[in-house]
Design a protein around this motif. Sequence first.
Motif, PDB file in Angstrom:
ATOM      1  N   LEU A   1      39.437  32.954  33.159  1.00 61.13           N
ATOM      2  CA  LEU A   1      39.572  34.263  33.795  1.00 61.13           C
ATOM      3  C   LEU A   1      40.236  34.122  35.165  1.00 61.13           C
ATOM      4  O   LEU A   1      39.859  33.256  35.953  1.00 61.13           O
ATOM      5  CB  LEU A   1      38.202  34.911  33.961  1.00 61.13           C
ATOM      6  CG  LEU A   1      37.651  35.696  32.778  1.00 61.13           C
ATOM      7  CD1 LEU A   1      36.243  36.192  33.104  1.00 61.13           C
ATOM      8  CD2 LEU A   1      38.546  36.873  32.420  1.00 61.13           C
ATOM      9  N   LEU A   2      41.186  34.990  35.435  1.00 61.49           N
ATOM     10  CA  LEU A   2      41.922  34.968  36.693  1.00 61.49           C
ATOM     11  C   LEU A   2      41.772  36.316  37.387  1.00 61.49           C
ATOM     12  O   LEU A   2      41.655  37.352  36.739  1.00 61.49           O
ATOM     13  CB  LEU A   2      43.405  34.696  36.443  1.00 61.49           C
ATOM     14  CG  LEU A   2      43.747  33.441  35.631  1.00 61.49           C
ATOM     15  CD1 LEU A   2      45.236  33.442  35.298  1.00 61.49           C
ATOM     16  CD2 LEU A   2      43.369  32.192  36.384  1.00 61.49           C
ATOM     17  N   ALA A   3      41.775  36.294  38.701  1.00 61.81           N
ATOM     18  CA  ALA A   3      41.697  37.535  39.474  1.00 61.81           C
ATOM     19  C   ALA A   3      42.612  37.436  40.680  1.00 61.81           C
ATOM     20  O   ALA A   3      42.839  36.346  41.217  1.00 61.81           O
ATOM     21  CB  ALA A   3      40.262  37.802  39.934  1.00 61.81           C
ATOM     22  N   ALA A   4      43.135  38.576  41.102  1.00 67.51           N
ATOM     23  CA  ALA A   4      43.918  38.622  42.332  1.00 67.51           C
ATOM     24  C   ALA A   4      43.001  38.357  43.520  1.00 67.51           C
ATOM     25  O   ALA A   4      41.821  38.715  43.497  1.00 67.51           O
ATOM     26  CB  ALA A   4      44.589  39.982  42.480  1.00 67.51           C
ATOM     27  N   ARG A   5      43.542  37.718  44.545  1.00 63.27           N
ATOM     28  CA  ARG A   5      42.719  37.426  45.730  1.00 63.27           C
ATOM     29  C   ARG A   5      42.137  38.709  46.320  1.00 63.27           C
ATOM     30  O   ARG A   5      40.994  38.715  46.784  1.00 63.27           O
ATOM     31  CB  ARG A   5      43.563  36.691  46.776  1.00 63.27           C
ATOM     32  CG  ARG A   5      42.867  36.561  48.126  1.00 63.27           C
ATOM     33  CD  ARG A   5      43.504  35.544  49.017  1.00 63.27           C
ATOM     34  NE  ARG A   5      43.221  34.189  48.566  1.00 63.27           N
ATOM     35  CZ  ARG A   5      42.072  33.549  48.757  1.00 63.27           C
ATOM     36  NH1 ARG A   5      41.068  34.164  49.356  1.00 63.27           N
ATOM     37  NH2 ARG A   5      41.901  32.335  48.332  1.00 63.27           N
ATOM     38  N   SER A   6      42.894  39.788  46.325  1.00 64.23           N
ATOM     39  CA  SER A   6      42.389  41.048  46.890  1.00 64.23           C
ATOM     40  C   SER A   6      41.167  41.535  46.124  1.00 64.23           C
ATOM     41  O   SER A   6      40.191  42.007  46.721  1.00 64.23           O
ATOM     42  CB  SER A   6      43.490  42.113  46.873  1.00 64.23           C
ATOM     43  OG  SER A   6      43.978  42.324  45.555  1.00 64.23           O
ATOM     44  N   TRP A   7      41.211  41.425  44.791  1.00 66.73           N
ATOM     45  CA  TRP A   7      40.056  41.844  43.971  1.00 66.73           C
ATOM     46  C   TRP A   7      38.855  40.949  44.269  1.00 66.73           C
ATOM     47  O   TRP A   7      37.740  41.430  44.457  1.00 66.73           O
ATOM     48  CB  TRP A   7      40.428  41.764  42.497  1.00 66.73           C
ATOM     49  CG  TRP A   7      39.353  42.261  41.565  1.00 66.73           C
ATOM     50  CD1 TRP A   7      39.216  43.526  41.087  1.00 66.73           C
ATOM     51  CD2 TRP A   7      38.265  41.497  41.017  1.00 66.73           C
ATOM     52  NE1 TRP A   7      38.108  43.604  40.278  1.00 66.73           N
ATOM     53  CE2 TRP A   7      37.494  42.379  40.214  1.00 66.73           C
ATOM     54  CE3 TRP A   7      37.866  40.168  41.128  1.00 66.73           C
ATOM     55  CZ2 TRP A   7      36.356  41.967  39.523  1.00 66.73           C
ATOM     56  CZ3 TRP A   7      36.716  39.759  40.450  1.00 66.73           C
ATOM     57  CH2 TRP A   7      35.978  40.642  39.655  1.00 66.73           C
ATOM     58  N   TRP A   8      39.095  39.640  44.306  1.00 74.30           N
ATOM     59  CA  TRP A   8      38.002  38.707  44.551  1.00 74.30           C
ATOM     60  C   TRP A   8      37.376  38.934  45.931  1.00 74.30           C
ATOM     61  O   TRP A   8      36.150  38.926  46.071  1.00 74.30           O
ATOM     62  CB  TRP A   8      38.499  37.270  44.423  1.00 74.30           C
ATOM     63  CG  TRP A   8      37.534  36.265  44.970  1.00 74.30           C
ATOM     64  CD1 TRP A   8      37.684  35.476  46.061  1.00 74.30           C
ATOM     65  CD2 TRP A   8      36.240  35.966  44.438  1.00 74.30           C
ATOM     66  NE1 TRP A   8      36.572  34.707  46.257  1.00 74.30           N
ATOM     67  CE2 TRP A   8      35.668  34.976  45.276  1.00 74.30           C
ATOM     68  CE3 TRP A   8      35.514  36.432  43.345  1.00 74.30           C
ATOM     69  CZ2 TRP A   8      34.399  34.458  45.044  1.00 74.30           C
ATOM     70  CZ3 TRP A   8      34.244  35.904  43.113  1.00 74.30           C
ATOM     71  CH2 TRP A   8      33.710  34.930  43.964  1.00 74.30           C
ATOM     72  N   SER A   9      38.186  39.152  46.929  1.00 69.50           N
ATOM     73  CA  SER A   9      37.665  39.377  48.280  1.00 69.50           C
ATOM     74  C   SER A   9      36.780  40.610  48.331  1.00 69.50           C
ATOM     75  O   SER A   9      35.727  40.613  48.976  1.00 69.50           O
ATOM     76  CB  SER A   9      38.818  39.513  49.275  1.00 69.50           C
ATOM     77  OG  SER A   9      39.574  38.316  49.343  1.00 69.50           O
ATOM     78  N   ALA A  10      37.200  41.672  47.638  1.00 71.62           N
ATOM     79  CA  ALA A  10      36.406  42.905  47.628  1.00 71.62           C
ATOM     80  C   ALA A  10      35.070  42.679  46.917  1.00 71.62           C
ATOM     81  O   ALA A  10      34.018  43.143  47.382  1.00 71.62           O
ATOM     82  CB  ALA A  10      37.187  44.028  46.945  1.00 71.62           C
TER      83      ALA A  10
END
Length: 344
Positions: A150-159
């Motif tokens: 599973l991969l996520a954008a850094r912006s999504w992960w930070s939120a």
Amino acid sequence: VKCFSGAAEVMARVRRLGQDALAPGDTGWAQLVLQAPLPLVRGDRFIIRIPSPPATVGGGFVVDPHPGRTHRRSRPEVIARLETLVSGTAAELLQQALERNGPTSAGSLLSNASPEGEERDALMHLVQAGEVILLQASAEGAEMPKDKALLAARSWWSAVARQIEDKLSAHHEAHPLQTGLSREALRSGLRLDSRIFAGVIARAALDGLVVDEGATLRLSSHSVRLTTAQQQAVDGLLAGFTAKPYLTPSVKQSVAAVGEEVLAALVARGDLVQVSPEVLFLPNTYDAMVARICETITKEGSITLAQTRDLLATSRKYAQALLEHLDSQGITKRKGDVRVLPPS
């Protein structure tokens, strides 16, 4: 209008994006809402015609075959995203897809990758640069993420990481004697499905944000802290356990001495071992009793309730509670009136 692509045709409705009108020869953005699905991919060309009187009014190529929603006409961010889809680099396209769709498996993200592998190289670079986050328990390495990763954008992960910190902080403040918040309560609060939540917690634990204690989760900075009065009451209770290690204060007596929340905290952090709804032991006493019972069974072949009572110089109530607990843990196995060791 009628939309034609290859040998297929379907009625469609045209929504202009960013411009009210297009003059002959001009180009612009539009969203085609098809009355029936067509098997289109990015780059496919199409033309549109007025059915009556029949006339070709325009044509173009597909930029986003699966937009997932009807776009608003005058949203600059929509136009910017479409421009990126046309002229953006492979890395920009991958980041945009993750920011739009949320956590996605590597296989799905790269499902339309070119044979030359440009997207794969770009994804590798994004992961190594920390712009794309692997939602798993191992840090980024030199290898390409597996298709199921599973991969996520850094912006999504930070939120999401901020939400985790906020929710756990609020729980710790409201319940300082609890070791942590239940997994399901946090998952529900974050509104994540089980698979994504598992990946998020694995990554949060890897980053040192949370401590995963199985049934509960806590911030790495949190620990149960007793007040001076609570600590004095605990010291007095534990002294009673030390004085009579095999005839210990009951759960009811312990609650009366320190309170239900404090007792639960003592059990949760391992200061006491609860073997039944009524019986508690100090952990070193518990370990010593288990060792003596197993040693006796190994030597004699089995042990009875009466033998356990005499071996530990305790009462029938404590011996029975301990043996039933050991059975439930798979340490011993009841066979008629005796306990034996389970087959290894």
